[in-house]
Write an enzyme that holds these catalytic residues in place. Sequence first.
Site, short mmCIF file in Angstrom:
data_model
loop_
_atom_site.label_atom_id
_atom_site.label_comp_id
_atom_site.label_asym_id
_atom_site.label_seq_id
_atom_site.Cartn_x
_atom_site.Cartn_y
_atom_site.Cartn_z
N GLU A 107 47.08 -29.06 -69.17
CA GLU A 107 48.16 -30.03 -69.43
C GLU A 107 49.47 -29.44 -68.94
O GLU A 107 49.64 -28.22 -68.88
CB GLU A 107 48.23 -30.32 -70.91
N CYS A 142 47.92 -23.51 -82.04
CA CYS A 142 46.68 -23.04 -81.41
C CYS A 142 46.93 -21.77 -80.60
O CYS A 142 46.02 -20.99 -80.39
CB CYS A 142 46.14 -24.12 -80.51
N GLU A 147 41.59 -29.46 -75.38
CA GLU A 147 42.48 -28.36 -75.76
C GLU A 147 42.11 -28.00 -77.20
O GLU A 147 42.50 -28.71 -78.13
CB GLU A 147 43.95 -28.79 -75.69
N LEU A 148 41.37 -26.90 -77.38
CA LEU A 148 40.77 -26.65 -78.69
C LEU A 148 41.41 -25.44 -79.38
O LEU A 148 42.53 -25.07 -79.06
CB LEU A 148 39.26 -26.50 -78.52
N GLU A 184 40.09 -18.57 -86.82
CA GLU A 184 41.44 -19.02 -86.48
C GLU A 184 42.18 -19.19 -87.81
O GLU A 184 41.84 -20.07 -88.60
CB GLU A 184 41.35 -20.36 -85.73
N ASN A 191 49.50 -30.74 -85.88
CA ASN A 191 50.47 -29.62 -85.89
C ASN A 191 51.67 -29.87 -84.98
O ASN A 191 52.75 -29.34 -85.21
CB ASN A 191 49.79 -28.29 -85.60
P1 NAD Z 1 40.85 -31.85 -85.78
O1 NAD Z 1 39.84 -31.50 -84.76
O2 NAD Z 1 40.43 -31.95 -87.19
O3 NAD Z 1 41.55 -33.23 -85.43
C1 NAD Z 1 42.14 -33.48 -84.19
C2 NAD Z 1 42.14 -34.98 -83.95
O4 NAD Z 1 40.79 -35.43 -83.80
C3 NAD Z 1 42.73 -35.78 -85.09
O5 NAD Z 1 43.42 -36.89 -84.53
C4 NAD Z 1 41.50 -36.25 -85.84
O6 NAD Z 1 41.74 -37.42 -86.58
C5 NAD Z 1 40.55 -36.50 -84.69
N1 NAD Z 1 39.13 -36.50 -85.04
C6 NAD Z 1 38.54 -35.91 -86.10
N2 NAD Z 1 37.20 -36.15 -86.07
C7 NAD Z 1 36.97 -36.90 -84.97
C8 NAD Z 1 35.80 -37.45 -84.37
N3 NAD Z 1 34.60 -37.29 -84.92
N4 NAD Z 1 35.93 -38.14 -83.23
C9 NAD Z 1 37.12 -38.29 -82.64
N5 NAD Z 1 38.27 -37.80 -83.16
C10 NAD Z 1 38.20 -37.11 -84.31
O7 NAD Z 1 42.03 -30.79 -85.59
P2 NAD Z 1 43.35 -30.66 -86.46
O8 NAD Z 1 43.00 -29.99 -87.74
O9 NAD Z 1 44.10 -31.95 -86.49
O10 NAD Z 1 44.21 -29.68 -85.53
C11 NAD Z 1 44.12 -28.29 -85.65
C12 NAD Z 1 43.26 -27.72 -84.52
O11 NAD Z 1 43.80 -28.14 -83.27
C13 NAD Z 1 43.27 -26.22 -84.48
O12 NAD Z 1 41.98 -25.74 -84.23
C14 NAD Z 1 44.17 -25.90 -83.32
O13 NAD Z 1 43.94 -24.66 -82.73
C15 NAD Z 1 43.90 -27.01 -82.40
N6 NAD Z 1 45.00 -27.20 -81.47
C16 NAD Z 1 44.78 -26.90 -80.16
C17 NAD Z 1 45.81 -27.01 -79.25
C18 NAD Z 1 45.58 -26.71 -77.81
O14 NAD Z 1 46.33 -27.20 -76.99
N7 NAD Z 1 44.56 -25.98 -77.45
C19 NAD Z 1 47.07 -27.44 -79.67
C20 NAD Z 1 47.25 -27.76 -81.00
C21 NAD Z 1 46.19 -27.63 -81.90
#
Ligand code: NAD
Length: 485
Positions: A465, A293, A259-260, A388, A161
């Site tokens: 962060e 997020c 950061e989830l 979410e 994102n």
């Molecule tokens: P995601 O968890 O699917 O992927 C995030 C990253 O993790 C990607 O690079 C993905 O390739 C990698 N990944 C996937 N499976 C993995 C594994 N088994 N081991 C290691 N890495 C793996 O999330 P997304 O769909 O890319 O992003 C959206 C989510 O991120 C939403 O839930 C959003 O709220 C969250 N988000 C949080 C913040 C924050 O700062 N808290 C900021 C932006 C987005």
Amino acid sequence: MRNTLEQLERLADGAVTLIDGAWVPSGSGRTREVLDPANGERVGIVPEMDAADVDRAVEAAHAAFGAWRTTTAKERSVLLRRWHDLIGVHLDALAALLTAEQGKPLAEAANELRQSQAYIEFFAEECRRLTGETIPANTNDRRLLVQREPLGVVGVIAPWNFPAAMIARKAAAALAAGCTVVVKPAAETPLSALALAVLAEAAGIPAGVLNVVTGRGGEIGAAITAHPLVRKISFTGSTPTGKRLARESAETLKHLSLELGGSAPLIVFDDADVELAVRGALASKFRNAGQTCVATNRIFVQRGVAEEFTRRLAEEAARLSVGPGTEAGVQIGPLINEGAAAAVREMLETARAQGATVLTGGERLAGAFVQPAVVADVSDDMELVRAEIFGPIAPVSVFDDAEEAIRRANATPYGLSAYFYTTDYRRIVRVSEALEFGMVGVNETLTTTEVAPFGGIKDSGYGREGSHYGLEEYTQLKFVCIGGL
Ligand code: NAD
């Protein structure tokens, strides 16, 4: 400079990434396409890497750590500042690339790059103030020193994102602290990460200090979490993946910043400036088509202003223009892919079937586009309110008193950010203290800045962060006791 430009232009079709100062393909020769979410067309092609490629990158980062950690803070600061400057020089090209792979409007992409620059600049400055401590000794023949040392190799795992800013705020902090990094961008948006790497290299950041591996999260992410030479993982992404990383990295006891996901409440009290609250809700809900997020996920309005606020929000949401991010005047681009759009539309239809009233939006649009919607008559047990949303849908419900608003706002496993609007100073203090979230915006929803700590609690993760707290996360304390004096 011309070389850098040419390199940026060739990047999308190069199918190479930066490992140990060289632009290399995947060991297996496999590649994957990057698609434009606005039309499904191919934007570029990148290597599809695997565990062996990760191993190469981690080994390179480990080898580079020895020299990088001994550079002075000033030397690192100068290199980071050059990286910041080069992003500024190439901002338009970077924004076009970001919009092509991610979909957000060009103006938002340019803003994200300026935000990335701000993080890099801040950590370039802040690393020169990463001081230790001298503790008054327990006996007079000793001196007790506490020093901050870099952790070592850091795995940076980023979501789609914010394909540039999430990497900049992690990698810049890690590099500033003296760590080396292996970046794993999201599979959907690897090109912005590669462009940042081109510019880091051009800035003079040495070989092996910043490496990028591209491919599928499950495969290469797991290789990073399992690798014994990786000392920390800084992850931004979904809660289920974050929990999985925590489990997988337990074996090697890595440091973690997670950061989830989030489910931010936005509370509008009777005494609020309603127009300010409407503007805040629009900015927080619809930026990046709701795919942030910290997006407002649930709106609670006190009965006295409910009709006015909801009507005004629906009027303004109906005016938002939806289309490809490259078109002038567009405010809402496509979601990241058609699957994401279908999931959001389904959430909306389910809520409608359960009795929610759609005040505006919700029409079916083609492809990955979703018309911004404002939805009333929602209840807290609907999926639209519990999950979410990650799309441009604003569910609004009414409350009667502050106690009810706080209880309902806190009734979520997430704890990233929360917002409320009021003009009562006592309420500002009481409500901000009662909200169980890592970040609270009072009469403000765009709270993220490089100078303040960003992060959540509960299922939104841990670690911070930005700010000096964000820099310290890449260091460990060493206590030195000098005796026999
Ligand atoms: P995601 O968890 O699917 O992927 C995030 C990253 O993790 C990607 O690079 C993905 O390739 C990698 N990944 C996937 N499976 C993995 C594994 N088994 N081991 C290691 N890495 C793996 O999330 P997304 O769909 O890319 O992003 C959206 C989510 O991120 C939403 O839930 C959003 O709220 C969250 N988000 C949080 C913040 C924050 O700062 N808290 C900021 C932006 C987005």
